[in-house]
Write a protein that holds these residues in place. Structure first.
Motif, PDB file in Angstrom:
ATOM      1  N   ARG A 171     -36.405   6.946 -15.265  1.00 18.41           N
ATOM      2  CA  ARG A 171     -37.070   6.112 -14.266  1.00 18.41           C
ATOM      3  C   ARG A 171     -38.561   6.318 -14.440  1.00 18.41           C
ATOM      4  NH1 ARG A 171     -35.900   7.053  -8.064  1.00 18.41           N
ATOM      5  NH2 ARG A 171     -37.231   8.861  -8.509  1.00 18.41           N
ATOM      6  N   GLY A 172     -39.221   5.303 -14.989  1.00 15.56           N
ATOM      7  CA  GLY A 172     -40.646   5.426 -15.291  1.00 15.56           C
ATOM      8  C   GLY A 172     -40.823   6.495 -16.357  1.00 15.56           C
ATOM      9  N   LYS A 173     -41.716   7.408 -16.100  1.00 12.14           N
ATOM     10  CA  LYS A 173     -41.941   8.461 -17.094  1.00 12.14           C
ATOM     11  C   LYS A 173     -41.025   9.658 -16.898  1.00 12.14           C
ATOM     12  CE  LYS A 173     -46.566   7.775 -18.850  1.00 12.14           C
ATOM     13  NZ  LYS A 173     -47.842   8.436 -19.181  1.00 12.14           N
ATOM     14  N   HIS A 174     -40.227   9.593 -15.855  1.00 10.56           N
ATOM     15  CA  HIS A 174     -39.366  10.740 -15.558  1.00 10.56           C
ATOM     16  C   HIS A 174     -37.928  10.515 -15.981  1.00 10.56           C
ATOM     17  CE1 HIS A 174     -42.239  13.146 -13.154  1.00 10.56           C
ATOM     18  NE2 HIS A 174     -42.815  11.971 -13.000  1.00 10.56           N
ATOM     19  N   ILE A 175     -37.274  11.621 -16.261  1.00 15.63           N
ATOM     20  CA  ILE A 175     -35.852  11.547 -16.598  1.00 15.63           C
ATOM     21  C   ILE A 175     -35.079  12.231 -15.499  1.00 15.63           C
ATOM     22  CG2 ILE A 175     -34.100  12.339 -18.209  1.00 15.63           C
ATOM     23  CD1 ILE A 175     -36.141  11.877 -20.425  1.00 15.63           C
ATOM     24  N   LEU A 176     -34.201  11.466 -14.883  1.00 16.57           N
ATOM     25  CA  LEU A 176     -33.445  11.986 -13.749  1.00 16.57           C
ATOM     26  C   LEU A 176     -32.102  12.530 -14.195  1.00 16.57           C
ATOM     27  CD1 LEU A 176     -34.199   9.097 -11.218  1.00 16.57           C
ATOM     28  CD2 LEU A 176     -35.217  11.386 -11.280  1.00 16.57           C
ATOM     29  N   TYR A 177     -31.848  13.752 -13.812  1.00 15.71           N
ATOM     30  CA  TYR A 177     -30.573  14.396 -14.135  1.00 15.71           C
ATOM     31  C   TYR A 177     -29.658  14.393 -12.924  1.00 15.71           C
ATOM     32  CZ  TYR A 177     -31.968  16.263 -18.682  1.00 15.71           C
ATOM     33  OH  TYR A 177     -32.331  16.395 -19.996  1.00 15.71           O
ATOM     34  N   SER A 178     -28.356  14.381 -13.199  1.00 16.38           N
ATOM     35  CA  SER A 178     -27.358  14.508 -12.132  1.00 16.38           C
ATOM     36  C   SER A 178     -26.085  15.096 -12.742  1.00 16.38           C
ATOM     37  CB  SER A 178     -27.067  13.150 -11.510  1.00 16.38           C
ATOM     38  OG  SER A 178     -26.666  12.232 -12.512  1.00 16.38           O
ATOM     39  N   LEU A 179     -25.144  15.486 -11.896  1.00 18.80           N
ATOM     40  CA  LEU A 179     -23.887  16.027 -12.403  1.00 18.80           C
ATOM     41  C   LEU A 179     -23.119  14.936 -13.134  1.00 18.80           C
ATOM     42  CD1 LEU A 179     -22.620  18.290  -9.469  1.00 18.80           C
ATOM     43  CD2 LEU A 179     -24.195  18.821 -11.337  1.00 18.80           C
ATOM     44  N   ALA A 180     -22.413  15.311 -14.178  1.00 17.68           N
ATOM     45  CA  ALA A 180     -21.684  14.332 -14.980  1.00 17.68           C
ATOM     46  C   ALA A 180     -20.635  13.600 -14.163  1.00 17.68           C
ATOM     47  CB  ALA A 180     -21.029  15.022 -16.174  1.00 17.68           C
ATOM     48  N   ASP A 181     -19.950  14.309 -13.304  1.00 17.86           N
ATOM     49  CA  ASP A 181     -18.922  13.683 -12.472  1.00 17.86           C
ATOM     50  C   ASP A 181     -18.506  14.609 -11.329  1.00 17.86           C
ATOM     51  OD1 ASP A 181     -17.101  15.600 -13.472  1.00 17.86           O
ATOM     52  OD2 ASP A 181     -16.751  14.353 -15.221  1.00 17.86           O
ATOM     53  N   GLN A 182     -17.606  14.099 -10.521  1.00 15.12           N
ATOM     54  CA  GLN A 182     -17.169  14.842  -9.353  1.00 15.12           C
ATOM     55  C   GLN A 182     -16.439  16.132  -9.730  1.00 15.12           C
ATOM     56  OE1 GLN A 182     -18.288  13.960  -6.477  1.00 15.12           O
ATOM     57  NE2 GLN A 182     -17.407  15.874  -5.678  1.00 15.12           N
ATOM     58  N   HIS A 183     -15.872  16.113 -10.911  1.00 14.82           N
ATOM     59  CA  HIS A 183     -15.122  17.272 -11.398  1.00 14.82           C
ATOM     60  C   HIS A 183     -16.012  18.504 -11.472  1.00 14.82           C
ATOM     61  CE1 HIS A 183     -10.981  16.876 -13.139  1.00 14.82           C
ATOM     62  NE2 HIS A 183     -11.119  18.174 -12.993  1.00 14.82           N
ATOM     63  N   VAL A 184     -17.225  18.281 -11.934  1.00 11.52           N
ATOM     64  CA  VAL A 184     -18.174  19.391 -12.045  1.00 11.52           C
ATOM     65  C   VAL A 184     -18.510  19.931 -10.663  1.00 11.52           C
ATOM     66  CG1 VAL A 184     -20.458  20.079 -12.839  1.00 11.52           C
ATOM     67  CG2 VAL A 184     -19.130  18.420 -14.152  1.00 11.52           C
ATOM     68  N   ALA A 185     -18.714  19.008  -9.725  1.00 12.32           N
ATOM     69  CA  ALA A 185     -18.994  19.423  -8.349  1.00 12.32           C
ATOM     70  C   ALA A 185     -17.831  20.250  -7.806  1.00 12.32           C
ATOM     71  CB  ALA A 185     -19.239  18.196  -7.473  1.00 12.32           C
ATOM     72  N   SER A 186     -16.622  19.821  -8.130  1.00 10.11           N
ATOM     73  CA  SER A 186     -15.446  20.554  -7.661  1.00 10.11           C
ATOM     74  C   SER A 186     -15.434  21.988  -8.176  1.00 10.11           C
ATOM     75  CB  SER A 186     -14.154  19.865  -8.118  1.00 10.11           C
ATOM     76  OG  SER A 186     -14.062  18.576  -7.563  1.00 10.11           O
ATOM     77  N   LEU A 187     -15.730  22.133  -9.443  1.00  6.93           N
ATOM     78  CA  LEU A 187     -15.731  23.475 -10.032  1.00  6.93           C
ATOM     79  C   LEU A 187     -16.732  24.374  -9.315  1.00  6.93           C
ATOM     80  CD1 LEU A 187     -15.388  22.816 -13.864  1.00  6.93           C
ATOM     81  CD2 LEU A 187     -13.890  24.220 -12.459  1.00  6.93           C
ATOM     82  N   ILE A 188     -17.921  23.831  -9.085  1.00  4.09           N
ATOM     83  CA  ILE A 188     -18.949  24.608  -8.394  1.00  4.09           C
ATOM     84  C   ILE A 188     -18.476  24.977  -6.993  1.00  4.09           C
ATOM     85  CG2 ILE A 188     -21.293  24.580  -7.479  1.00  4.09           C
ATOM     86  CD1 ILE A 188     -21.931  22.457  -9.615  1.00  4.09           C
TER      87      ILE A 188
END
Lengths: 106, 106
Positions: free
Chosen positions: B70-87
């Motif tokens: 987004r613009g000059k920035h790169i936005l990161y997020s979790l790949a999917d809900q599965h990763v959130a579940s593990l955490i």
DNA sequence: TTTTCACTTGAACAACTATTCAACTGAAAT
DNA sequence: ATTTCAGTTGAATAGTTGTTCAAGTGAAAA
């Protein structure tokens, strides 16, 4: 996902790290099938007894294992169902979420 | 728990290992709250930009993250809900399953 | 009590990993 | 087209981890 406190992160990270070695995870997966003594695990993997013992020590230090004695043997098992869940969860994730890592065509 | 094949164990172990570092797990927990760019993460933790970038690289290499520009920035997020579940799962485990590690009294 | 034996443990070494630096990349803004 | 700047990356170093060896424990068997 509630806001996470530092101590919990550290404990969780230690658990993940303990599980994050193929040999140790294999051991956990084996124990998920049922109790086993150190010798059995060593025999099953053709490895040194002390190698197995050290490995179990790491897992035990993170409270992932339970153990009890029977005769001259010490039987290990998973600490609780929660550990089994983590293993199962990650295995499920590992088989599905393996994108071919290719960009949308053309 | 089905019998586990070697390849799945390896993939799962790699995932666990990637999550098994406090700094990386903290990053994942932060991203579980929502997208963030590298600079934001760096600012939030008072760390070097390249340190964060390298950290994200490890997580990305295990397919735990998604990213978009987004613009000059790169936005990161979790790949999917599965990763959130593990955490979430591990955090839950870490807060409950902390026995006082004391033998039955006397 | 003595012996046996399954397991544990400290130390050492080799293999791996996390952070930083400095140089680089490339998309966006001008 | 040029400049800017967020982010990436290879290399180097310091710290961490996994395996093995050799010695040690301690509960059970004799």
């Amino acid at each position: 996902m509630p806001p996470v406190d530092e101590a919990s992160i550290d404990v969780a990270a230690r658990i993940f790290r303990a599980m994050g070695d193929p040999a140790r995870l294999r051991t956990l997966a084996m124990l998920a099938q049922g109790e086993a003594c150190v010798s059995e695990i060593a025999a099953a993997t053709s490895e040194e007894l002390s190698t197995i013992s050290q490995r179990l020590r790491v897992l035990r230090s993170e409270n992932l294992l339970a153990r009890r004695r029977r005769g001259k043997h010490i039987l290990y098992s998973l600490a609780d169902q929660h550990v089994a869940s983590l293993i199962f969860n990650a295995l499920a994730h590992s088989t599905e979420n393996m994108p071919v890592k290719r960009k949308a065509q053309k």
